[in-house]
Design an enzyme around this catalytic site. Structure first.
Site, PDB file in Angstrom:
ATOM      1  N   PHE A 154       8.072  -3.708  -8.337  1.00 64.74           N
ATOM      2  CA  PHE A 154       7.380  -5.117  -8.040  1.00 64.74           C
ATOM      3  C   PHE A 154       5.520  -4.251  -8.132  1.00 64.74           C
ATOM      4  CE2 PHE A 154       5.512  -8.186  -5.249  1.00 64.74           C
ATOM      5  CZ  PHE A 154       6.132  -9.219  -5.642  1.00 64.74           C
ATOM      6  N   ASP A 245       0.443   2.234  -7.752  1.00 64.59           N
ATOM      7  CA  ASP A 245       0.135   1.070  -7.172  1.00 64.59           C
ATOM      8  C   ASP A 245       0.539   1.192  -5.885  1.00 64.59           C
ATOM      9  OD1 ASP A 245       0.366  -1.461  -5.590  1.00 64.59           O
ATOM     10  OD2 ASP A 245       1.616  -2.172  -7.921  1.00 64.59           O
ATOM     11  N   LYS A 274      -2.430  -4.962   0.895  1.00 66.15           N
ATOM     12  CA  LYS A 274      -1.344  -4.785   2.174  1.00 66.15           C
ATOM     13  C   LYS A 274      -1.407  -4.732   3.070  1.00 66.15           C
ATOM     14  CE  LYS A 274       3.222  -6.083   0.408  1.00 66.15           C
ATOM     15  NZ  LYS A 274       3.538  -6.220  -0.810  1.00 66.15           N
TER      16      LYS A 274
HETATM   17  C1  PLP Z   1       3.309  -6.597  -2.036  1.00 69.63           C
HETATM   18  C2  PLP Z   1       3.194  -6.164  -3.524  1.00 69.63           C
HETATM   19  C3  PLP Z   1       2.382  -6.793  -4.833  1.00 69.63           C
HETATM   20  C4  PLP Z   1       1.655  -7.915  -4.402  1.00 69.63           C
HETATM   21  O1  PLP Z   1       0.524  -8.013  -3.943  1.00 69.63           O
HETATM   22  P1  PLP Z   1       0.063  -9.025  -3.671  1.00 69.63           P
HETATM   23  O2  PLP Z   1      -1.329  -9.508  -1.923  1.00 69.63           O
HETATM   24  O3  PLP Z   1       1.110 -10.821  -2.483  1.00 69.63           O
HETATM   25  O4  PLP Z   1      -0.096  -9.861  -4.489  1.00 69.63           O
HETATM   26  C5  PLP Z   1       1.817  -5.476  -5.452  1.00 69.63           C
HETATM   27  N1  PLP Z   1       2.673  -4.282  -5.435  1.00 69.63           N
HETATM   28  C6  PLP Z   1       3.270  -4.150  -4.399  1.00 69.63           C
HETATM   29  C7  PLP Z   1       3.806  -2.756  -4.713  1.00 69.63           C
HETATM   30  C8  PLP Z   1       3.558  -4.975  -3.870  1.00 69.63           C
HETATM   31  O5  PLP Z   1       4.692  -4.506  -2.863  1.00 69.63           O
END
Ligand code: PLP
Length: 424
Positions: A154, A245, A274
């Protein structure tokens, strides 16, 4: 009173002075892009939140792994108040001291040399994708760069990041997707080698490999140390950039500041969001100097790195360090996993395993389990414990990093009751 009955009453407490409204009225004016649970939260302190009916919950969601310091943390309250009274937003037309200080902290506490600031995880990943593409064009002469990502990953909800996300459910009906992405199964080195061999058969095309150190939304699946060591080696041999990420697993949640520290490797580029602002919107893309090919005009964000967001994020970073929260994350994580494993023993057919790092943990239901993760989350809510699914089979536990031993114990007791009720 059940939650559904609750939801039929007013969502807004008369105490707040705003006009009460029902979920139906809410949905009439707000796009229904979310499947919401039928409660409205109005107040929080530490690891606890209260809904508009006055019900108390232990918050093991933390805004989805975001409220690093919980709710109403004195250091954050102080930082928000003080910075708002001083200067909250100007522009990147000028130097922003708080941005420089935050960048310095992040660089001093990671493998990166430089940072770019934005407002969310998706946006941070967009920046990483742009940087990797520019690097491929200008440093390696690649005309059509490809970024390899993992299935079940994700990376966000923008067009480029839903394309990077290896889950068709997030892409459906939004095509045409972005060209230049290719998916491989996570933690499978043979599949990765095959993919690179195929993509690079005629001429080099693979610009970057972009993955989570631990897959969060995709099911709380930790990266394999051996796998990532080999990924790093392949990247070094071929000049491919490794992008990690760290949006969900970074900022202390794994028990290390960055998830990659659990894998014994360093990425060329990584992203954070986050937990970085503790609930105040901020994202960051960081890289080593060898791949920093951005020049003035290449990338920008109006809000990115403003004094307000940076001051708050810096406060979160400094508190993480000052209060030795990494130690708490490791101890409380261990306590939580052991407790969950004990509970899991009572449901040998329904629960497959408990997995995770630090304070990002998943309880994995088996395919034949008589309940879904949403069923379990709803039952836990009835017991006064907030949890969040990570896919249909995984219940995710991501409390604030300040969670105490008592709170973990209470959460385990509530969870045990919830499981018993949903299994009955
Ligand atoms: C939540 C998340 C995103 C997206 O973050 P947003 O602030 O909602 O755009 C991207 N990568 C990972 C691994 C995430 O958990």
């Amino acid at each position: 009173m059940t939650l559904v009955q609750n939801s039929l009453k007013a969502l807004t407490s008369p105490a707040t002075g705003t006009t009460p409204f029902s979920p139906q009225q809410f949905d009439a004016h707000v796009m229904t892009t979310y499947g919401r649970f039928p409660i409205a939260l109005e107040r929080g302190r530490g690891c606890r939140v209260w809904d508009t009916e006055g019900r108390e919950y232990l918050d093991f969601v933390a805004g989805i792994a975001t409220c690093t310091l919980g709710h109403a943390h004195p250091a954050m309250v102080e930082a928000v108040t003080q910075q708002m009274q001083t200067l909250h937003h100007v522009s990147n037309l000028y130097y922003v001291p708080e941005q420089g200080e935050l960048a310095r902290w992040l660089v001093q506490h990671s493998c990166a040399d430089r940072a770019f600031f934005c407002n969310s995880g998706a946006e941070a990943n967009e920046g990483a994708i742009k940087l990797a593409r520019k690097y491929a064009h200008t440093q390696r002469g690649i005309q059509t760069p490809v970024i390899i990502t993992a299935q079940a990953s994700f990376h966000g909800r923008t067009l480029a990041t839903i394309t990077a996300t290896g889950q068709p459910k997030y892409q459906k009906n939004f095509d045409p997707l972005m060209p230049g992405f290719f998916y491989v199964p996570y933690n499978d080195i043979a599949a990765l080698r095959d993919a690179i061999a195929t993509l690079d058969a005629d001429q080099p095309q693979v610009a970057a490999i972009m993955m989570e150190a631990l897959q969060g939304e995709g099911g709380v699946r930790p990266g394999d140390v051996d796998y990532f060591k080999q990924v790093r080696q392949i990247c070094d041999e071929k000049g491919i950039l490794l992008i990690l990420d760290e949006v969900q697993v970074g900022m202390g949640r794994s028990g290390q500041i960055w998830g990659y520290e659990n894998l014994g490797i360093e990425p060329d580029i990584f992203t954070s969001a986050k937990g970085l602002g503790g609930g105040i919107p901020i994202g960051a893309m960081l890289c080593k100097s060898h791949c920093d090919v951005f020049q003035p005009g290449d990338h920008a964000s109006t809000f990115g790195g403003n004094p307000f967001a940076c001051k708050v994020a810096l406060t979160v970073c400094q508190t993480l360090e000052k209060d030795d929260l990494l130690k708490n994350v490791r101890l409380r994580g261990e306590q939580l996993r052991l407790g969950l494993q004990e509970i899991a023993k009572c449901y040998p057919t329904a629960i497959e395993q408990v997995r995770g790092w630090g304070l990002i943990n998943g309880l994995v239901l088996s395919e034949t389990a008589p309940m879904t993760s949403v069923d379990v989350v709803k039952a836990a809510m009835q017991e006064g414990l907030l949890l969040v699914p990570a896919g249909p089979q995984v219940v995710r536990f991501v409390p604030p990093l300040i969670v105490s031993a008592d709170e973990v114990q209470i959460a385990l007791a509530k969870f045990e009751k919830a499981l018993a009720s949903v299994a009955a």
